[in-house]
Design an enzyme around this catalytic site. Structure first.
Site: not given
Ligand code: GBH
Length: 462
Positions: A172, A300, A302, A368
């Site tokens: 990332e 990755n 989410y 992820e």
């Molecule tokens: C990952 O990052 C990481 O690789 C990991 O280490 C971490 O533990 C895991 O996710 C959980 O966080 O930020 O409200 O705009 C994920 C990073 C998460 C960045 C979602 C963009 C969008 C929502 N991403 N985020 S917000």
């Protein structure tokens, strides 16, 4: 099969790579063991107010000492693969120069255990723990850091290239650049938009140089990179909302995908950020280096971005998106995880489709995917997490739909094997398949772990 006799099972390809992921700083602890130097996270986590509850990764899950037990858990889940990262400050404490054999030895012990259990390792070279000495020398905004990263990659590949098949350079780069140097939510906590954009380039350049360094040791190595990606949609079809979506898609997705897979920076993004930087950090040949062919792309995922045009209230000071700080992130009103992120499994399908439709074909892995919920140990000593089971189930269905639609998706890694140090949220947020009691370091597989083990064993959802 259902009792109507209709085929209802959602079956995955026979060689689908089922795994779980972790990252060094989030689980290892042992922050000063065997010659490890401080990383930017050791320093940042001591900054007052930076981390919820003032937590640090000093001890984390003590995986450095408990890796045997943790690999035993992986085995009991039937994982086919384990994605982990190597801590640069363990392996090369000065950020340059000779390797620290004691640091490499930890990963040798870990690999012995993982491979002894018949589990395929996927090794990530950089999951955000830059040696602090390199930050002191300028960090990712400095071009030299890209060269240093390639040297470090050569050390790790030199040590383990004969036994590890899957290599990923960076986890990332968006997060390293934008949370590290743009909004300062992550280490090293700088808020310098021009430096953030320079760091995007130097991270990608580091990826390209590291890929070349690995291939010079073994031309048939399997090398890739992991990006956090999110399909982006406009709140309405109004032109201003469409433009907001274009801007976020640009700085969140295309600013990384285009140089890596097409060999160019997206023109609209270069225009959008023109007041911040003229991209003078790009030298002749850099884009050829960055777009060196990769063998796999990790994604990755989410949550998605649903965005609307600015409403005139001015920029959001905490926004990670350069030149798009005033775009409104509105969501769909769907249920949220404990992180406040909306649950949108269709967004994973859309994200995979977007990559496979818009870019040259490359094998994809979801490296992820997972969710934080407020887990608790129940009166009977078990941890029941039905919401996480539902999250995995729905997102795996999205992966299956993508495969059916022709997306070259080859594997899936749950985030995360263990509850761990969730960066700026410390130990407050739990993403694990396995609960960690941080007072005792006891591991308790949650019901989602049993669910995932069943999915892997059957290679299908039911
Ligand atoms: C990952 O990052 C990481 O690789 C990991 O280490 C971490 O533990 C895991 O996710 C959980 O966080 O930020 O409200 O705009 C994920 C990073 C998460 C960045 C979602 C963009 C969008 C929502 N991403 N985020 S917000």
């Amino acid at each position: 099969q259902s009792d109507t006799g209709l085929e209802t099972a959602v079956r995955f390809p026979a060689d689908f790579l089922w795994g779980a992921a972790t990252a060094s700083y989030q689980i290892e602890g042992a922050a000063t063991a065997d010659g490890r130097s401080p990383s930017i996270w050791d320093v940042f986590s001591r900054r007052p107010g930076a981390i919820v509850n003032g937590d640090t990764g000093d001890e984390a899950c003590d995986h450095y000492h408990r890796y045997r037990e943790d690999v035993g858990i992986m085995s009991s889940l039937g994982l086919r693969s384990y994605r982990f990262s190597v801590a640069w400050p363990r392996v090369q404490p000065d950020g340059r120069g000779p390797a620290n054999q004691a640091g490499l030895d930890f990963y040798k012990r870990l690999l012995d255990e993982v491979q002894g259990a018949g589990i395929e390792p996927m090794l990530t070279l950089y999951h955000w723990d830059l040696p602090q000495v390199l930050e002191d020398a300028g960090g990712w905004p400095a071009r030299d850091t890209a060269e240093r990263f390639a040297d470090y990659a050569a050390i790790v590949h030199g040590a383990f290239g004969d036994r590890v098949r899957y290599w990923t350079t960076l986890n990332e780069p968006w997060v390293s650049a934008m949370l590290g140097y743009h909004n300062g939510a992550h280490a090293p906590g700088r808020r310098e938009p021009a430096a953030a954009l320079a760091s995007v380039h130097h991270l990608l350049l580091g990826h390209g140089l590291a890929t070349a360094a690995i291939r010079s040791q073994n031309e048939s190595a399997t090398v890739g990179i992991t990006l956090n990606l999110a399909a982006t949609s406009p709140a309405t079809d109004a032109a201003a909302d469409l433009d907001a979506a274009r801007r976020i898609d640009g700085v969140a997705n295309r600013l990384y995908l285009d140089p890596l897979l097409l060999g160019t920076y997206p023109e609209d993004v270069v225009r959008d950020v023109a007041a911040i930087t003229d991209f003078g950090f790009v030298q002749d040949g850099d884009l050829a280096t960055i777009s060196t062919k990769i063998d796999m792309l990790g994604i990755n995922y989410y949550t998605t971005n649903v965005v609307a045009a600015p409403n005139g209230n001015g920029p959001d000071a905490g926004s990670p998106h350069p030149a798009a700080e005033d775009v409104r992130h509105i969501g769909r009103g769907a249920p949220k995880t404990a992180m406040g992120w909306e649950i949108d499994p269709d967004g994973l399908f859309q994200t995979l489709k977007m990559v496979s439709d818009n870019y040259p074909s490359v094998p994809l892995y979801v490296t992820e995917n997972g969710a934080a919920f407020d887990d608790e140990i129940g009166p009977d000593g078990t941890v029941d997490d039905p919401e996480r089971v539902a999250y995995f189930d729905s997102h795996l269905r999205a992966c299956h739909r993508a495969i059916e639609a022709g997306v070259p998706l080859r594997g899936y890694f749950a985030w995360s094997l263990l509850d761990n140090f969730e960066w700026a949220f410390g130990y407050d947020k739990r993403f694990g398949l396995v609960f960690v009691d941080y007072r005792t370091q006891r591991r308790i597989p949650k019901s989602s772990a049993r669910f995932y083990a069943d999915v892997i064993a059957r290679n299908e959802l039911w």
